[in-house]
Enzyme design. Structure first.
Site, PDB file in Angstrom:
ATOM      1  N   ARG A 174       0.884  -1.177   0.000  1.00 26.66           N
ATOM      2  CA  ARG A 174       0.000   0.000   0.000  1.00 26.66           C
ATOM      3  C   ARG A 174       0.922   1.227   0.000  1.00 26.66           C
ATOM      4  O   ARG A 174       1.681   1.425   0.958  1.00 26.66           O
ATOM      5  CB  ARG A 174      -0.936   0.020   1.221  1.00 26.66           C
ATOM      6  CG  ARG A 174      -1.950  -1.128   1.222  1.00 26.66           C
ATOM      7  CD  ARG A 174      -3.055  -0.892   2.245  1.00 26.66           C
ATOM      8  NE  ARG A 174      -4.043   0.071   1.768  1.00 26.66           N
ATOM      9  CZ  ARG A 174      -5.023   0.565   2.523  1.00 26.66           C
ATOM     10  NH1 ARG A 174      -5.133   0.185   3.790  1.00 26.66           N
ATOM     11  NH2 ARG A 174      -5.884   1.428   2.029  1.00 26.66           N
ATOM     12  N   ASP A 229      -2.914   9.681   6.443  1.00 22.83           N
ATOM     13  CA  ASP A 229      -1.994   8.616   6.013  1.00 22.83           C
ATOM     14  C   ASP A 229      -0.618   9.142   5.661  1.00 22.83           C
ATOM     15  O   ASP A 229       0.368   8.414   5.726  1.00 22.83           O
ATOM     16  CB  ASP A 229      -2.587   7.862   4.820  1.00 22.83           C
ATOM     17  CG  ASP A 229      -3.740   6.989   5.287  1.00 22.83           C
ATOM     18  OD1 ASP A 229      -4.836   7.532   5.514  1.00 22.83           O
ATOM     19  OD2 ASP A 229      -3.516   5.783   5.466  1.00 22.83           O
TER      20      ASP A 229
END
Ligand code: MRU
Length: 342
Positions: free
Chosen positions: A92, A231
């Protein structure tokens, strides 16, 4: 509070709460192999930037120790460990915690330090950070407020109180009586499935709404503050978070609702100049077309746009809450080089 990521007693397995099954079923998985670890990250069995970082630390510990046992040559072992790190970090791309945790573990191997200690340090830092963010965040709130949150930046996304939810937990313990609104968070429903689950379990007053209803709620004056996680924060204060955060920030600015980003320093990436430089993960269109339905809800052959994250421009952020203090937007966005304001 449910434990998201731990190491087994014999330290050979990673134990994770399988978040794909929530809220219907609380089930733990025990992982030993690289492929099952990568799969757990990509399918969001473990998710949320800080939890992924802690997970990666333990995964690299388990796999690194096995490599050390099998590979007598240090040089060869290090080469393979670096390759493993690249493979893991690429699963990711947006949450910086993943590549950062992997890089820390590779550095520990290079310097012949204990991989176990390094993984534990990453984990402990997350626990301490959650608490601090909660205290700073709570200093911005008053009893009885209506608070909106997006996605899940909660206990399930970390290994303690969460980031965006930490002020809510601390306030709840003090009897603040917040009304918490959780965006459903299409397409993977982290708000509906996870945030409403953990906050209602803790006894908070929680209401779920579809993502396209939040502006309406703000127009009615029912939201006093918005708390989200992130994030990756770029050097100019732009913050990548779950898709939908951008439109939420625009509506918040229009309605004058304070928009707070809870950003552990583990998500701040001064090597990324601005939000434009953040790589956004693109996910499978089936998450929108068919994943939650008996029959496909988008006709065959129609294209699907499914970015997992978007970027909130620094100027839309009222303040950024870190474990070291709060960066306040004094007019030109968040200036991370200024040092914390309070
Ligand atoms: O795709 P996910 O579920 O991993 O996305 C999670 C988020 O966007 C969170 O808000 C972010 O990781 C911060 S978690 C403290």
């Amino acid at each position: 509070m449910l434990q998201t990521v731990t190491l087994s007693d014999d330290e050979k397995e990673l134990i994770i709460l399988d978040q794909r099954r929530l809220p219907g079923e609380v089930r733990y998985l025990r992982l030993r192999q690289k492929e099952e670890m990568k799969d757990a990250i990509s399918t969001l069995a473990v998710r949320g930037a800080p939890a992924i970082g802690v997970f990666a630390g333990y995964a690299m510990y388990i796999l690194g120790e096995r490599l050390r046992e099998k590979e007598p040559s240090f040089k060869e072992c290090l080469k393979k460990y670096r390759e493993l790190g690249k493979e893991m970090a690429n699963v990711r791309p947006t949450a910086v915690n993943l590549s950062r945790a992997v890089n820390r573990m590779v550095r520990a191997m290079e310097e012949e330090r204990s991989l176990y200690d390094e993984a534990r340090t990453i984990h402990q830092k997350d626990i301490d950070t959650n608490k601090k963010i909660g205290e700073y965040g709570l200093s911005l709130l008053k009893p009885g407020m209506g608070i909106l949150t997006h996605c899940n930046a909660g206990a399930l996304a970390t290994t303690a109180y969460g980031t965006a939810t930490s002020p809510l937990y601390l306030g709840h313990e003090k009897g603040y009586g917040f009304h918490v609104y959780c965006d459903e968070t299409r397409p993977l429903l982290q708000g509906a499935r996870l945030t409403s689950f953990e906050l209602s379990q803790a006894g908070m007053d929680v209401t779920v709404l579809c993502d396209d209803m939040s502006a309406s709620l703000m127009s009615e004056g029912r939201i006093d503050a918005i708390f989200i996680g992130c994030d990756r924060v770029a050097a100019n204060g732009d913050a990548a978070n779950k898709i939908g955060s951008l439109s939420l920030s625009i509506a918040a600015r229009y309605y004058g609702v304070p928009f707070y980003v809870c950003a552990p320093t583990s998500t701040i990436d001064m090597d990324t100049i601005s939000g434009k430089d953040i790589v956004i993960e693109q996910r499978d269109g089936e998450e929108i077309r068919s994943m939650w339905y008996e029959k496909p809800m988008v006709p065959e052959g129609v294209g699907i746009y499914n970015p997992a994250f978007d970027v909130v421009p620094s100027e839309n952020i009222t303040a950024m809450i870190t474990e070291n203090g709060i960066y306040t937007n004094t007019g030109n966005g968040i200036n991370l080089k200024n040092g914390v304001i309070r």
